[in-house]
Design an enzyme around this catalytic site. Structure first.
Site, PDB file in Angstrom:
ATOM      1  N   ARG A 188      -5.753  45.369  20.288  1.00  0.00           N
ATOM      2  CA  ARG A 188      -5.577  46.469  21.220  1.00  0.00           C
ATOM      3  C   ARG A 188      -5.637  47.818  20.493  1.00  0.00           C
ATOM      4  NH1 ARG A 188      -1.037  47.129  22.722  1.00  0.00           N
ATOM      5  NH2 ARG A 188       0.107  45.542  21.555  1.00  0.00           N
ATOM      6  N   LYS A 201      -4.023  43.378  29.635  1.00  0.00           N
ATOM      7  CA  LYS A 201      -2.805  44.171  29.454  1.00  0.00           C
ATOM      8  C   LYS A 201      -2.776  45.399  30.352  1.00  0.00           C
ATOM      9  CE  LYS A 201      -0.682  41.583  26.462  1.00  0.00           C
ATOM     10  NZ  LYS A 201       0.481  40.766  26.914  1.00  0.00           N
ATOM     11  N   HIS A 254       7.548  40.484  29.967  1.00  0.00           N
ATOM     12  CA  HIS A 254       6.578  40.044  28.958  1.00  0.00           C
ATOM     13  C   HIS A 254       7.129  38.761  28.341  1.00  0.00           C
ATOM     14  CE1 HIS A 254       4.173  40.910  25.035  1.00  0.00           C
ATOM     15  NE2 HIS A 254       3.427  40.284  25.914  1.00  0.00           N
ATOM     16  N   SER A 278       3.320  39.730  20.846  1.00  0.00           N
ATOM     17  CA  SER A 278       2.197  38.885  20.426  1.00  0.00           C
ATOM     18  C   SER A 278       2.467  38.270  19.054  1.00  0.00           C
ATOM     19  CB  SER A 278       0.920  39.722  20.362  1.00  0.00           C
ATOM     20  OG  SER A 278      -0.148  38.960  19.892  1.00  0.00           O
ATOM     21  N   LYS A 302       5.331  32.801  22.036  1.00  0.00           N
ATOM     22  CA  LYS A 302       5.475  32.581  23.481  1.00  0.00           C
ATOM     23  C   LYS A 302       4.564  31.455  23.963  1.00  0.00           C
ATOM     24  CE  LYS A 302       4.481  36.582  25.172  1.00  0.00           C
ATOM     25  NZ  LYS A 302       3.976  37.153  23.922  1.00  0.00           N
ATOM     26  N   THR A 303       3.283  31.565  23.627  1.00  0.00           N
ATOM     27  CA  THR A 303       2.318  30.571  24.097  1.00  0.00           C
ATOM     28  C   THR A 303       2.574  29.215  23.467  1.00  0.00           C
ATOM     29  OG1 THR A 303       0.649  32.287  24.445  1.00  0.00           O
ATOM     30  CG2 THR A 303      -0.144  30.022  24.257  1.00  0.00           C
ATOM     31  N   ASP A 353       2.549  34.290  29.330  1.00  0.00           N
ATOM     32  CA  ASP A 353       2.666  35.661  28.827  1.00  0.00           C
ATOM     33  C   ASP A 353       3.310  36.669  29.768  1.00  0.00           C
ATOM     34  OD1 ASP A 353       2.145  37.515  26.697  1.00  0.00           O
ATOM     35  OD2 ASP A 353       0.469  38.320  27.844  1.00  0.00           O
ATOM     36  N   ARG A 360      -8.468  34.448  19.124  1.00  0.00           N
ATOM     37  CA  ARG A 360      -7.874  34.147  20.428  1.00  0.00           C
ATOM     38  C   ARG A 360      -8.678  33.104  21.191  1.00  0.00           C
ATOM     39  NH1 ARG A 360      -2.840  36.559  22.111  1.00  0.00           N
ATOM     40  NH2 ARG A 360      -2.533  38.335  20.740  1.00  0.00           N
TER      41      ARG A 360
END
Length: 525
Positions: free
Chosen positions: A56, A197, A216, A234, A238-239, A253, A317
């Site tokens: 990002r 996002k 988030h 990130s 989480k994933t 997410d 990713r």
């Protein structure tokens, strides 16, 4: 033949080139290959490269300072203001740029709960970007598509460049959202995550007015209906941690928490896949197949992905529909959470691998949002950097932090939720000296928390951070549960712990209006 696309706000798009409306996965893959935007891997995933932008660009993100929102936005380095006139001149030139170009259009939704979902339209210069949003957002049924009226539109044109001398932007890259226009412009970057996002930021602005807490976080649910939330930036897990074969995935997410329960904002997952292996993350591994978009993953001569090669970026990713995960909850709606886990990748290596928080500590650590930016997730980040990201999602929060924190505090109290802080970062020393927390042990601790096994054990309190650390946890060596025991030199641990505690205090000075009890829940100096 020219085509005019009208948005909810009255903005008009005039396109003279070829339009591809709501193509199937196969059609979008064919288009991406026809235009040499990407290649197929040996098992059928579509691999695209994003050029110099592999993460990002937060410094190039703007919110239009429209009269209707000016008093509700937390203006600053995260929410940089853009004059409406500057936005309009960029938008006018962008329309001219796209007028004769081939474009790809996706109509769908953000928000699995029909009561709160946002109808969206995404217009792309690249076919592979359109495949990305098709897999990441919620795909409408044929009936829903027939009556679809987008309330927000995203236009993504990587080939268009802003002009800093004219537009007042920092660079040729621009990500700008206008809440009055109900329009997002993304230009000068090929990184697909900007689209995802941007809509998350839109939801974070809209939903609090509807009594919904945007979060988030990832979420999963057990067979008995017990819901767990995993907050974190990130790369914190989480994933990975929510993709648990023993539980059902709600989403990886972004979620909302309404009076009825939790719901996913998205219809897909966006997993970091550096170091991915079948043994450690079998569900994500199996999800990488035809229909999946791989970003910046290195391929060998036979187009087999090398998930350990970080030549292009650490931020490789995989984007795939949530139903690529076995047993995913479709639609992504469930009840109220029983357990919340705050995930932090502590580069100092001093926080416990898991600790139970009091309600006051939960509010303190939610407002603090301590973690480490991991390599590649943002431009210029090449190794872990200690950072504080309020509400574990500061880059995506348009409103002041207290809006989200107060909503979370009320919901935790109302639903009697257990809250834990989980360090998925370093142990035995800081980054460069210690080692990354063992994923198998982290999974064991998370499962013990979710299964309420950690409610049955004894705890000891860390003298600096005041965190309650379990003395035992099924499947985890007891000596790892207290981070001080993992360092060779305990004096060095104490020094690092005090250094991090001081950083907590410096950051929390941003919140002078919180209660004395919440302030007192932080580290002791």
């Amino acid at each position: 033949m020219s085509m005019v696309i009208q948005t909810e706000s009255g903005a008009s798009f005039h396109f003279g080139g070829k339009k591809h409306m709501n193509l199937s996965v196969a059609e979008l893959v064919e288009e991406a290959l026809r235009k040499n935007e990407a290649v197929l891997t040996h098992e059928g995933a579509l691999r695209a490269l994003t050029g110099p932008f592999t993460g990002r660009s937060p410094k190039d993100k703007y919110t239009v300072n429209d009269p209707s929102v000016t008093n509700f936005i937390d203006w600053g380095s995260v929410n940089q203001p853009m004059d409406p006139e500057k936005f309009e001149q960029i938008w006018t030139r962008l329309q001219s740029y796209l007028r004769d170009k081939e474009v790809y259009i996706f109509d769908g939704f953000a928000g699995a709960d029909p009561t709160y979902r946002l109808p969206i339209r995404v217009i792309n210069e690249y076919a592979w970007h359109n495949l990305f949003v098709r897999q990441l957002f919620i795909r409408p049924t044929e009936e829903e598509l027939a009556g679809h009226k987008p309330e927000f539109t995203v236009v993504c044109a990587p080939g268009f460049k802003a002009d800093p001398s004219v537009d007042g932007t920092r660079s040729e890259t621009v990500i700008a959202v206008s809440f009055e226009r109900k329009l997002v412009i993304i230009a000068g970057t090929q990184y697909a995550g900007e689209m995802k996002k941007s809509i998350f930021s839109v939801m974070n602005y809209l939903l609090p007015d509807q009594g919904v807490l945007p979060m988030h976080c990832s979420a999963n649910v057990g067979k008995d209906g017990d819901v767990a939330l995993f907050f974190g930036l990130s790369g914190t897990g989480k994933t990975t941690l929510s993709a648990d074969p023993e539980r059902l995935l709600i989403g990886d997410d972004e979620h909302g928490w309404s009076d009825r329960g939790v719901f996913n904002f998205e219809g897909g997952c966006y997993a970091k896949c550096i170091g991915l292996s079948r043994e450690k993350e079998p569900q994500i591994w199996e999800a990488i197949r035809f229909g999946t978009v791989l970003e910046n993953v290195v391929l060998d001569q036979h187009r087999k992905p090398d998930f350990h090669d970080n030549t292009l970026t650490e931020n490789t990713r995989a984007a795939y529909p949530v139903d690529f995960i076995p047993g995913a909850v479709i639609p992504g709606v469930a009840g109220h959470p029983n357990v919340i886990l705050f995930l932090t990748a502590d580069a100092f290596g001093v926080l416990p691998p898991i600790s139970k928080l009091t309600p006051e500590q939960a509010m303190y650590h939610f407002l603090s949002g301590y973690t480490s930016k991991l390599a590649g997730t943002e431009r210029g980040v090449t190794e872990p950097e200690a950072t504080f990201s309020t509400c574990f999602g500061a880059p995506f929060l348009p409103r002041p932090a207290h809006v989200y924190a107060e909503m979370l505090g009320k919901k935790i109290a109302e639903h009697q939720v257990d809250v834990y802080l989980v360090n998925t970062g370093w142990t035995g020393g800081p980054y460069g000296v210690g080692e990354r927390m063992n994923l198998g042990y982290t999974r064991a601790m998370v499962r013990a928390a979710i299964n309420r096994e950690l409610s049955q054990v004894k705890y000891t309190v860390d003298p600096i951070f005041g965190l309650a650390m379990p003395l035992e946890c099924p499947g985890v060596p007891a000596e790892l549960l207290n981070p001080r025991n993992t360092w060779k030199n305990t004096d060095e641990y104490d020094q690092k712990a005090k250094e991090l505690a001081e950083r907590f205090h410096q950051h929390f000075a941003k919140f002078p209006d919180v209660s004395a009890a919440v302030k007192a829940a932080g580290p002791k100096l």
